[in-house]
Design an enzyme around this catalytic site. Sequence first.
Site, PDB file in Angstrom:
ATOM      1  N   SER A   8       0.826  -1.203   0.000  1.00 37.55           N
ATOM      2  CA  SER A   8       0.000   0.000   0.000  1.00 37.55           C
ATOM      3  C   SER A   8       0.860   1.253   0.000  1.00 37.55           C
ATOM      4  CB  SER A   8      -0.920   0.018   1.229  1.00 37.55           C
ATOM      5  OG  SER A   8      -1.647   1.216   1.271  1.00 37.55           O
ATOM      6  N   HIS A  33      -0.778  -1.029  -4.487  1.00 38.67           N
ATOM      7  CA  HIS A  33      -2.106  -0.623  -4.041  1.00 38.67           C
ATOM      8  C   HIS A  33      -2.118   0.877  -3.746  1.00 38.67           C
ATOM      9  CE1 HIS A  33      -6.041  -1.662  -2.253  1.00 38.67           C
ATOM     10  NE2 HIS A  33      -5.785  -0.705  -1.366  1.00 38.67           N
ATOM     11  N   ASP A  35      -4.501   3.972  -2.407  1.00 42.19           N
ATOM     12  CA  ASP A  35      -5.730   4.349  -1.715  1.00 42.19           C
ATOM     13  C   ASP A  35      -6.055   5.815  -1.971  1.00 42.19           C
ATOM     14  OD1 ASP A  35      -6.505   1.952  -0.273  1.00 42.19           O
ATOM     15  OD2 ASP A  35      -4.681   2.229   0.903  1.00 42.19           O
ATOM     16  N   MET A  37      -8.540   8.802  -1.181  1.00 42.28           N
ATOM     17  CA  MET A  37      -9.532   9.193  -0.165  1.00 42.28           C
ATOM     18  C   MET A  37      -9.946  10.643  -0.380  1.00 42.28           C
ATOM     19  SD  MET A  37      -7.692   7.662   3.227  1.00 42.28           S
ATOM     20  CE  MET A  37      -6.829   6.096   3.214  1.00 42.28           C
ATOM     21  N   HIS A  66      -7.671   1.795  -5.363  1.00 42.88           N
ATOM     22  CA  HIS A  66      -8.807   1.631  -4.453  1.00 42.88           C
ATOM     23  C   HIS A  66      -9.395   3.006  -4.146  1.00 42.88           C
ATOM     24  CE1 HIS A  66     -10.076   0.531  -0.053  1.00 42.88           C
ATOM     25  NE2 HIS A  66     -11.122   0.714  -0.837  1.00 42.88           N
ATOM     26  N   MET A  68     -11.726   5.228  -2.190  1.00 38.91           N
ATOM     27  CA  MET A  68     -12.541   5.416  -0.990  1.00 38.91           C
ATOM     28  C   MET A  68     -13.189   6.795  -1.100  1.00 38.91           C
ATOM     29  SD  MET A  68     -10.039   4.070   2.026  1.00 38.91           S
ATOM     30  CE  MET A  68      -8.865   2.752   1.779  1.00 38.91           C
ATOM     31  N   MET A 137     -12.300  -4.973   3.750  1.00 38.88           N
ATOM     32  CA  MET A 137     -11.558  -4.112   4.665  1.00 38.88           C
ATOM     33  C   MET A 137     -11.521  -4.777   6.039  1.00 38.88           C
ATOM     34  SD  MET A 137     -10.473  -1.584   2.927  1.00 38.88           S
ATOM     35  CE  MET A 137      -9.774  -0.708   4.334  1.00 38.88           C
ATOM     36  N   ASP A 175      -7.331  -5.833   3.149  1.00 43.09           N
ATOM     37  CA  ASP A 175      -6.519  -4.659   3.436  1.00 43.09           C
ATOM     38  C   ASP A 175      -6.802  -4.197   4.856  1.00 43.09           C
ATOM     39  OD1 ASP A 175      -5.087  -2.319   3.447  1.00 43.09           O
ATOM     40  OD2 ASP A 175      -6.330  -1.279   1.982  1.00 43.09           O
TER      41      ASP A 175
END
Length: 221
Positions: A8, A33, A35, A37, A66, A68, A137, A175
């Site tokens: 990540s 990965h 993330d 957000m 990913h 979010m 998650m 994750d």
Amino acid sequence: MATLVSPSLLAADFLNLHDDIEMINRSGADWLHLDVMDGVFVPNISFGFPVIEAVARECSKPLDVHFMIKSPERYIARTAKTGAMMMNVHYEACTHLDRTIHEIHEAGMKAGVTLNPSTPVCMLEDVIGEVDMVLLMSVNPGFGGQAFIENTINKVKRLRRMIGEAGAKALIEVDGGVQAETAPRLVEAGVDVLVSGSYIFKSKDPEGVISGLKRLRRKDL
């Protein structure tokens, strides 16, 4: 199938991001990965397309992105333009999930769907044959370094049964809190892809940690 490892980026050193990307390129990591957000869907803000595009230029591993964020379908075309391999959206953030999955595929990417800790796997029964991966998650999304939620192990087992009964081919990714103690139990329960941040990037030997995670195998394999 060998366990896949997707470090990540959120746990990387953003003042030395080039060095960390070079480490990922040298390592046995399968994916990277990312993330994203928005501070609305989750209580934090991470990074957006300028970082994704810069990482895509330097990273030789497929990007596992990913989102979010609220209404992630707004960014399908732009995500595809970065060359991302996987676009992962939250079940909780998509009003028309089936349409979003098909639009991701039409854009040339694999489609992943993420479930928050409180969302049961049965919510995906009607789309499990359409998705390429389900991300569970194992912490509440929004921040790195949280403690692993133990119920995730049973949730993985339920999802593995559901995939088998449907004759689907979706991978299971987890994750949150993935480290030396939890990773073997997750793989044994049926996980295909391990996302790990701090455990890898804060280690004195991140490439060795990645190799150790990749050596994990289920007993039935």
